[in-house]
Scaffold this motif. Structure first.
Motif, PDB file in Angstrom:
ATOM      1  N   ALA A  72       0.796  -1.155   0.014  1.00 49.00           N
ATOM      2  CA  ALA A  72      -0.008  -0.173  -0.051  1.00 49.00           C
ATOM      3  C   ALA A  72       0.942   1.314  -0.097  1.00 49.00           C
ATOM      4  N   ASP A 108      -1.017  -1.970  -3.664  1.00 52.28           N
ATOM      5  CA  ASP A 108      -1.902  -2.793  -2.873  1.00 52.28           C
ATOM      6  C   ASP A 108      -2.873  -3.325  -4.021  1.00 52.28           C
ATOM      7  N   ARG A 144      -5.645  -1.048  -5.578  1.00 49.09           N
ATOM      8  CA  ARG A 144      -5.061   0.115  -6.364  1.00 49.09           C
ATOM      9  C   ARG A 144      -4.866  -0.536  -7.980  1.00 49.09           C
TER      10      ARG A 144
END
Length: 75
Positions: free
Chosen positions: A61, A66, A69
């Motif tokens: 992240a 992550d 996304r």
């Protein structure tokens, strides 16, 4: 000891277990601290079925990679 029985030996012999377990797999080392590395991962994800990573929780992240996304840009 002789080491992991599923790994190729120093003599170059490749055990059948290694060949079976790694058939059609590809791997790549990418420097995710570089913008070019992150861009490469986004490019590769477009054609990937899965992404496997081994970082501590939160690292992907922080890198902007992550699952949410990656899925958003590459359904």
């Amino acid at each position: 000891t002789t080491g992991d029985a599923a790994r190729p030996s120093p003599t170059g012999e490749v055990p059948m277990l290694f060949l079976l377990a790694n058939r059609n797999k590809r791997s790549l080392a990418v420097d995710l601290r570089q913008p070019e590395g992150v861009a490469l991962v986004h490019k590769l994800v477009k054609d990937a079925d899965i992404v496997v990573e081994g970082f501590r929780p939160g690292v992907m992240a922080r890198l902007g990679l992550d699952a949410e996304r990656l899925r958003a840009g590459h359904p």
